[in-house]
Design a protein around this motif. Sequence first.
Motif: not given
Length: 375
Positions: A13, A21, A51, A53, A261, A264
């Motif tokens: 999150t 990043f 988007k 992030a 996502y 990750q």
Amino acid sequence: MTMRAPLNPFLLTGYHSPAYFCDREQEFAWLQEQFANERNVMIYSWRRTGKTALIRHFYYHMELRKQADCLFVDLLGTDSLAEANRRVAAAVVQRFGEWKKGIMPSFLGLLGKIGASIGLDPMSGAPQLTFSLVPGQAVADSLDALGEFLASRKKPVVICLDEFQQVTEYEDGSAEATFRTWMQNYPMVRFIFSGSHRHLMTAMFSDQDRPFYRSTQLLSLEPIEAEAYTRFITAHFKKGGFVISGEQISRIFDWTRKQTYYVQLVCNQLYGKQAEVEDNMLEEVFDSIIQQQIPTFSTYQTLLTSYQWKLLMAVAKAEQVESPMAKEFLAQYNLGAASSVGTALQMLVRKELIIQHEGHYTLHDTLLMRWLQLM
Ligand SMILES: Nc1ncnc2c1ncn2[C@@H]1O[C@H](COP(=O)(O)OP(=O)(O)OP(=O)(O)O)[C@@H](O)[C@H]1O
Ligand SMILES: [Mg+2]
């Protein structure tokens, strides 16, 4: 404010700092260029590509270099213009209300104009904002007051309206025009619009008859490039003292179709095992991720007719379908008439369960697809 380092480098999150990043250098440079030339932007992509992030990453640098004051407004869950206005106001107050030094008179003036008052939270003693109900016209006045305040700041202000597609759901139907006017009236405020419903967003910004037509620079955010993502994953595992092979990473990319996502999520779970990555651990993680999502996915079934469900399943199994109404596809999955597929498909596309991407139909959610493929 400095934050502690995360225990697991694969965040699920939000945004931490550049170290956690991956890449997005081109997109970042593009955002900088738009900002340097006073252009507004709209960012769209399929869901969970990154988007939000990316915008956070951009903000992080703008704030660090003191190039701009950055505001983030999440419109998710708002159902009226008045509610959206309150979120904008709350973001402005949070960013610029300097509680400790005492509230500036100009700020108090602003609060009056937007129908807000400050009280103290009885429990914590912290300042708390309360809004009185704002009727239709008052929303426009309130946005004006906020816009004027933002435009009069010495340092440039960037404001992001995330999940902006939400405004198409507001009852009175004037939200798009209201925000367009707002943006136009304050040329010295920079706007970033972003949204997770790709069709709604692109329609809003590229239909000739809509208020936002050709008003912003558009960015279609694609999955993170494989090479850069591989380097990022390898390096974080190495830093933790574990090894993951290039082959294993490429299996993760295939399984997740590089939906950020999910990449990750898989890496987070693998890293959590605190051991060298073995091939069978991949299967384990894939399986446990699917198991966790089953309750959510099962509710989809109750929202669809049995035929729509059957079609969804067929597309999932095929993974990609160029012509879902072709004879072979109908026969292979026992779908009956082409016209039935047409109607059901239309509905599934409208709900974005199925998307049309590069000339074929496929499921939007990779994990849902992986689950259906097991049946
Ligand atoms: N470049 C990146 N490097 C590492 N992690 C990232 C990157 N981009 C996104 N993520 C992570 O991927 C997840 C999804 O990203 P994000 O929420 O920004 O996507 P989104 O496109 O805004 O999704 P939604 O459509 O749901 O709004 C988050 O957990 C985020 O931390
Ligand atoms: Mg988002």
